[in-house]
Design an enzyme around this catalytic site. Structure first.
Site, PDB file in Angstrom:
ATOM      1  N   ASP A 164     -30.648 -26.352 -36.007  1.00 56.24           N
ATOM      2  CA  ASP A 164     -30.391 -27.677 -36.559  1.00 56.24           C
ATOM      3  C   ASP A 164     -28.905 -27.994 -36.319  1.00 56.24           C
ATOM      4  O   ASP A 164     -28.105 -27.090 -36.057  1.00 56.24           O
ATOM      5  CB  ASP A 164     -30.725 -27.614 -38.064  1.00 56.24           C
ATOM      6  CG  ASP A 164     -30.209 -28.813 -38.805  1.00 56.24           C
ATOM      7  OD1 ASP A 164     -30.580 -29.934 -38.432  1.00 56.24           O
ATOM      8  OD2 ASP A 164     -29.396 -28.634 -39.746  1.00 56.24           O
TER       9      ASP A 164
ATOM     10  N   ASP B 237     -26.633 -30.974 -38.154  1.00 53.03           N
ATOM     11  CA  ASP B 237     -25.837 -31.341 -39.340  1.00 53.03           C
ATOM     12  C   ASP B 237     -25.997 -30.300 -40.445  1.00 53.03           C
ATOM     13  O   ASP B 237     -27.113 -29.989 -40.859  1.00 53.03           O
ATOM     14  CB  ASP B 237     -26.289 -32.706 -39.882  1.00 53.03           C
ATOM     15  CG  ASP B 237     -25.962 -33.852 -38.926  1.00 53.03           C
ATOM     16  OD1 ASP B 237     -24.816 -33.912 -38.472  1.00 53.03           O
ATOM     17  OD2 ASP B 237     -26.862 -34.659 -38.636  1.00 53.03           O
TER      18      ASP B 237
HETATM   19  P1  TMP Z   1     -30.085 -32.821 -39.113  1.00 54.96           P
HETATM   20  O1  TMP Z   1     -31.532 -32.756 -38.789  1.00 54.96           O
HETATM   21  O2  TMP Z   1     -29.204 -32.551 -37.903  1.00 54.96           O
HETATM   22  O3  TMP Z   1     -29.684 -31.963 -40.267  1.00 54.96           O
HETATM   23  O4  TMP Z   1     -29.758 -34.384 -39.528  1.00 54.96           O
HETATM   24  C1  TMP Z   1     -30.425 -35.058 -40.541  1.00 54.96           C
HETATM   25  C2  TMP Z   1     -29.531 -35.471 -41.692  1.00 54.96           C
HETATM   26  O5  TMP Z   1     -29.006 -36.788 -41.476  1.00 54.96           O
HETATM   27  C3  TMP Z   1     -30.317 -35.560 -43.001  1.00 54.96           C
HETATM   28  O6  TMP Z   1     -29.865 -34.579 -43.919  1.00 54.96           O
HETATM   29  C4  TMP Z   1     -30.032 -36.951 -43.547  1.00 54.96           C
HETATM   30  C5  TMP Z   1     -28.857 -37.427 -42.741  1.00 54.96           C
HETATM   31  N1  TMP Z   1     -28.747 -38.881 -42.560  1.00 54.96           N
HETATM   32  C6  TMP Z   1     -27.537 -39.486 -42.825  1.00 54.96           C
HETATM   33  O7  TMP Z   1     -26.582 -38.804 -43.234  1.00 54.96           O
HETATM   34  N2  TMP Z   1     -27.403 -40.841 -42.639  1.00 54.96           N
HETATM   35  C7  TMP Z   1     -28.437 -41.622 -42.204  1.00 54.96           C
HETATM   36  O8  TMP Z   1     -28.279 -42.845 -42.019  1.00 54.96           O
HETATM   37  C8  TMP Z   1     -29.706 -40.972 -41.924  1.00 54.96           C
HETATM   38  C9  TMP Z   1     -30.867 -41.795 -41.464  1.00 54.96           C
HETATM   39  C10 TMP Z   1     -29.802 -39.598 -42.108  1.00 54.96           C
HETATM   40 MG    MG Z   2     -29.239 -30.172 -41.320  1.00 52.47          MG
END
Ligand code: TMP
Ligand code: MG
Length: 305
Positions: A41, A43
């Site tokens: 993953d 974030d």
């Molecule tokens: P990941 O799959 O790389 O962890 O990314 C998903 C993350 O993104 C999830 O925890 C929610 C976040 N997110 C935001 O921070 N801002 C947004 O506008 C959206 C749609 C998701």
């Molecule tokens: Mg994540």
């Protein structure tokens, strides 16, 4: 071998079943690097959760739009939906609908309020986003050993690739990004998104089928087909995630042995029991990637210790 995982950071790592982990480590080492792939993953897993006491930005939050009012609109959506994302009382089917709603509205705002490719480069240059210490070394090790890395994210592929370019200053031939990918028109304006939206609760569908090579334009269908085939033959997996939903990232694979590594970044007391049972190895307190680097070095080494 356990100290390879915990060395130097005992207070930050939890292994629920060390016998099972040992067995998995031995099985992956027997298979060798030729049978291994890494699925990570982005974030909160490859990136730090906290930076200088502030929350690191996710790939969506990094984007600065042409019309700044749209940044505020997306921020309001974030404030409404993000707590729901981590609310354990909402049933899964209901939460899935809410997440589809959030991603749908956010992507529509990105298109409506204007995003350019140049804007993305500037947004990333100003962003509060950083890789965990040891991530570059991990990617270098895996490249040297010929182990493919799939970065599978519900964020934005274009941002992730730009972060890799700007923060690591090089590209890796073994790294692929599967995430929401923007389509720009001939003037460099965001026009639409490619394919099916990936949100936090559908990261289990067709991971490999959605894979597009890093910095490519998705035209190399034959090459991609060969690559997908090669990936499906790599049946040992090292999976890295910070969300229980991330465990689904390997569902598209008929894997033999999987070691899952979790990063529990927030609400540790609420989620510790659930996370320690779900992941083979669990890192707390926004740990570095050095433990994973040691583990990967051991998994890829041919020495008999
Ligand atoms: P990941 O799959 O790389 O962890 O990314 C998903 C993350 O993104 C999830 O925890 C929610 C976040 N997110 C935001 O921070 N801002 C947004 O506008 C959206 C749609 C998701
Ligand atoms: Mg994540």
């Amino acid at each position: 071998m356990e100290q390879i995982v915990v060395n130097g950071s005992e207070s930050q790592v939890v292994v629920d079943d060390s016998n099972l982990l040992q067995k998995k480590i031995s099985a992956i080492r027997v298979g060798g690097p030729g049978k291994l792939q890494v699925i990570a993953d982005f974030d909160g897993t490859l990136t730090k959760y906290w930076i200088d006491g502030c929350r690191g930005q996710g790939s969506h939050n990094v984007v600065q739009q042409e019309d700044p009012e749209f940044n505020d609109k997306r921020q309001k959506l974030y404030e409404y939906y993000h707590p729901l994302e981590f609310d354990p009382t909402i049933p899964l089917d209901e939460k899935t609908k809410l997440m589809e709603e959030w991603w749908g509205k956010t992507h529509a705002l990105l298109i409506e309020g204007g995003v350019t490719y140049n804007g993305i480069q500037n947004s990333v240059a100003k962003a509060r986003i950083a890789f965990r210490d040891g991530v570059t070394e991990l990617l270098e090790l895996l490249e040297e050993k010929g182990v493919p890395v799939l970065i599978f994210s519900a964020g934005l592929a274009d941002i992730i690739e730009e972060v890799l370019k700007q923060k690591v200053h090089r590209s890796f031939k073994n790294v692929r990004v599967v995430s929401n990918r923007m389509v720009f028109d001939e003037n460099g304006h965001l026009q639409s998104f490619k394919g099916k939206t990936i949100h936090v609760l559908n990261k289990n569908e067709h991971a490999l089928d959605m894979a597009a090579p890093l910095h490519d334009h998705c035209d190399d269908v034959k090459g991609l087909g060969d690559e997908k085939y090669a990936l499906k033959k790599r049946t040992n997996v090292l999976l890295l995630g910070d969300h229980i939903g991330d465990l689904g990232m390997s569902n598209g694979l008929d894997y033999e042995t999987r070691i899952s590594v979790g990063f529990l970044n927030d609400r540790v007391e609420d989620s510790l029991e659930c996370y320690r049972k779900a992941f083979d190895i669990l890192y707390l307190n926004d740990a570095s990637m050095h433990g994973v680097l040691k583990l990967a070095t051991h998994l890829c080494s041919t020495e008999s210790d």
